[in-house]
Scaffold this motif. Structure first.
Motif, short mmCIF file in Angstrom:
data_model
loop_
_atom_site.label_atom_id
_atom_site.label_comp_id
_atom_site.label_asym_id
_atom_site.label_seq_id
_atom_site.Cartn_x
_atom_site.Cartn_y
_atom_site.Cartn_z
N ALA A 126 -25.33 10.50 -28.36
CA ALA A 126 -25.36 11.73 -29.14
C ALA A 126 -24.19 11.74 -30.12
CB ALA A 126 -25.31 12.95 -28.23
N GLN A 127 -23.04 11.37 -29.61
CA GLN A 127 -21.82 11.33 -30.42
C GLN A 127 -21.97 10.34 -31.56
OE1 GLN A 127 -18.42 10.18 -28.10
NE2 GLN A 127 -17.57 12.26 -28.24
N ARG A 128 -22.42 9.16 -31.17
CA ARG A 128 -22.53 8.07 -32.12
C ARG A 128 -23.58 8.32 -33.20
NH1 ARG A 128 -23.76 1.92 -30.19
NH2 ARG A 128 -24.95 1.34 -32.02
N LEU A 129 -24.68 8.99 -32.82
CA LEU A 129 -25.79 9.19 -33.77
C LEU A 129 -25.79 10.59 -34.38
CD1 LEU A 129 -28.55 7.51 -31.56
CD2 LEU A 129 -27.40 6.49 -33.53
N GLY A 130 -24.82 11.42 -33.97
CA GLY A 130 -24.77 12.78 -34.51
C GLY A 130 -25.93 13.65 -34.05
N LEU A 131 -26.34 13.43 -32.80
CA LEU A 131 -27.44 14.23 -32.25
C LEU A 131 -26.86 15.25 -31.27
CD1 LEU A 131 -29.85 11.27 -31.32
CD2 LEU A 131 -29.95 12.70 -33.37
N SER A 132 -27.61 16.30 -30.99
CA SER A 132 -27.16 17.18 -29.93
C SER A 132 -27.68 16.61 -28.60
CB SER A 132 -27.62 18.62 -30.15
OG SER A 132 -29.00 18.68 -30.25
N TYR A 133 -27.03 17.01 -27.51
CA TYR A 133 -27.34 16.46 -26.20
C TYR A 133 -27.90 17.56 -25.31
CZ TYR A 133 -26.25 15.21 -21.37
OH TYR A 133 -26.33 15.02 -20.02
N LEU A 134 -29.06 17.31 -24.75
CA LEU A 134 -29.66 18.30 -23.84
C LEU A 134 -29.79 17.72 -22.43
CD1 LEU A 134 -31.05 20.99 -23.21
CD2 LEU A 134 -33.20 19.99 -24.05
N ASP A 135 -29.01 18.31 -21.52
CA ASP A 135 -28.97 17.91 -20.12
C ASP A 135 -29.95 18.81 -19.36
OD1 ASP A 135 -28.38 17.50 -17.46
OD2 ASP A 135 -26.21 17.82 -17.67
N THR A 136 -31.19 18.37 -19.23
CA THR A 136 -32.20 19.24 -18.62
C THR A 136 -31.95 19.47 -17.13
OG1 THR A 136 -33.78 17.46 -18.10
CG2 THR A 136 -33.94 18.49 -20.29
N GLY A 137 -31.33 18.50 -16.46
CA GLY A 137 -31.01 18.66 -15.04
C GLY A 137 -30.03 19.80 -14.81
N ALA A 138 -29.12 20.00 -15.77
CA ALA A 138 -28.13 21.08 -15.65
C ALA A 138 -28.84 22.43 -15.63
CB ALA A 138 -27.13 21.02 -16.80
N MET A 139 -29.99 22.51 -16.31
CA MET A 139 -30.72 23.77 -16.32
C MET A 139 -31.33 24.05 -14.95
SD MET A 139 -32.30 23.37 -20.18
CE MET A 139 -32.94 25.04 -20.38
N TYR A 140 -31.86 23.00 -14.29
CA TYR A 140 -32.37 23.17 -12.92
C TYR A 140 -31.22 23.53 -11.98
CZ TYR A 140 -36.94 21.46 -14.30
OH TYR A 140 -38.16 21.34 -14.90
N ARG A 141 -30.10 22.89 -12.19
CA ARG A 141 -28.93 23.18 -11.34
C ARG A 141 -28.45 24.63 -11.51
NH1 ARG A 141 -25.92 18.67 -9.43
NH2 ARG A 141 -27.03 16.72 -9.82
N ALA A 142 -28.37 25.07 -12.77
CA ALA A 142 -27.89 26.43 -13.04
C ALA A 142 -28.83 27.47 -12.45
CB ALA A 142 -27.74 26.64 -14.55
N GLU A 147 -30.00 33.36 -18.92
CA GLU A 147 -29.63 32.63 -20.12
C GLU A 147 -28.79 31.43 -19.73
OE1 GLU A 147 -26.89 32.91 -23.81
OE2 GLU A 147 -27.57 34.94 -23.25
N ILE A 148 -29.23 30.25 -20.15
CA ILE A 148 -28.46 29.04 -19.88
C ILE A 148 -28.04 28.44 -21.22
CG2 ILE A 148 -28.49 26.73 -18.85
CD1 ILE A 148 -30.71 27.80 -16.94
N ALA A 149 -26.74 28.26 -21.40
CA ALA A 149 -26.25 27.74 -22.68
C ALA A 149 -25.26 26.62 -22.44
CB ALA A 149 -25.60 28.87 -23.47
N PHE A 150 -25.13 25.77 -23.44
CA PHE A 150 -24.21 24.62 -23.34
C PHE A 150 -23.10 24.74 -24.36
CE2 PHE A 150 -28.33 23.06 -21.83
CZ PHE A 150 -27.96 22.47 -20.63
N GLY A 151 -21.91 24.32 -23.96
CA GLY A 151 -20.79 24.25 -24.90
C GLY A 151 -20.56 22.79 -25.28
N THR A 152 -19.46 22.54 -25.94
CA THR A 152 -19.13 21.15 -26.25
C THR A 152 -17.85 20.79 -25.53
OG1 THR A 152 -18.04 21.93 -28.25
CG2 THR A 152 -20.25 21.01 -28.51
N GLY A 153 -17.73 19.50 -25.19
CA GLY A 153 -16.55 19.04 -24.45
C GLY A 153 -16.97 18.11 -23.36
N GLU A 154 -16.00 17.54 -22.68
CA GLU A 154 -16.27 16.59 -21.60
C GLU A 154 -15.50 17.01 -20.36
OE1 GLU A 154 -18.44 14.22 -21.25
OE2 GLU A 154 -17.58 13.89 -19.27
N PRO A 155 -16.14 17.39 -19.26
CA PRO A 155 -17.59 17.49 -19.13
C PRO A 155 -18.18 18.62 -19.97
CG PRO A 155 -16.52 18.46 -17.22
CD PRO A 155 -15.44 17.82 -18.03
#
Ligand code: DC
Length: 219
Positions: A25-41, A67-75
């Motif tokens: 995502a970083q390298r290609l300038g794409l956004s990243y969607l972690d679908t498992g995080a939504m099941y977890r949340a 509402e499930i939302a994502f921020g930026t950063g690691e993790p």
């Protein structure tokens, strides 16, 4: 390279999907969607609300007011109704609960709708168990990432430790084995290799090397 590029990645727990997806995502300038995080949340919220993990209808209904939302950063920060749950959803218990609630058709339908809204904006790399088969079957590139159980358990064990959670290696390995089995054998959108997915074996490769291999597959 089109800005509307969509890359979908599936594979079992610990295959390295999230690490590699973030790099790409970083390298290609794409956004990243972690679908498992939504099941977890959602699993976390259901647990807090005292809803039984076997009650798919009730959990799916809960999603309507969630509402499930994502921020930026690691993790990558995960917000559940505005509250940061990044670390709380990475426990062994939440891995187990997420897998359990993900077997319900009603729950899957509710989450897939949200995920497709995000994917339809384009310019995204998404990963999970049904990214290539259900959420984004028309993705520009579909990848199935995998590695041996031993290797995946090692990675997931390390990840738990980084989040400050306990669990012996043996426990992590047997949980992954169980979770694999459930994710692969469920009736509704089981984890499977899409007919036109590229299989990427990650054993012995660094995340950067896997990302490089996948980047070369982009049409
Ligand atoms: O990728 P993960 O370990 O964070 O996913 C947790 C659980 O969520 C996984 O065991 C199965 C479920 N899941 C799913 O059913 N479909 C997805 N697209 C992502 C995760």
């Amino acid at each position: 390279l089109s800005k509307k590029l969509v890359i979908a990645i599936d594979g079992p727990a610990g295959a390295g999907k999230s690490t590699v997806s973030k790099l790409l995502a970083q390298r290609l300038g794409l956004s990243y969607l972690d679908t498992g995080a939504m099941y977890r949340a959602l699993a976390y919220k259901a647990q807090q609300a005292g809803i039984d993990s076997g009650d798919g209808e009730e959990i799916a209904k809960l999603m309507e007011s969630t509402e499930i939302a994502f921020g930026t950063g690691e993790p990558q920060p995960v917000f559940l109704d505005g509250k940061d749950v990044t670390s709380s959803i990475r426990t062994m218990q939440m891995s187990e609960l997420a897998s359990a609630i993900s077997a319900h058709g009603a729950v899957r339908r509710a989450l897939v709708l949200r995920q497709q809204e995000l994917v339809n904006q384009g310019g995204v790399i998404l990963e999970g168990r049904d990214a290539t088969t259900v959420i984004a079957p028309n993705a520009d590139l579909k990848v199935y990432m995998t590695a041996s159980l031993e290797e995946r358990a090692r990675r997931r064990h390390l990840e738990y430790q980084e989040h400050g959670h306990d669990g012996s290696f043996e426990k992590v390995r047997s949980q992954i084995e169980l979770r694999d089995h459930r994710d692969i054998t469920r009736d509704d959108s089981p984890l499977t290799v899409a007919p036109d997915a590229q299989i990427v074996e990650t054993a012995g490769l660094s995340p950067a090397e896997v990302a490089e291999a996948i980047a070369r597959l982009i049409p």
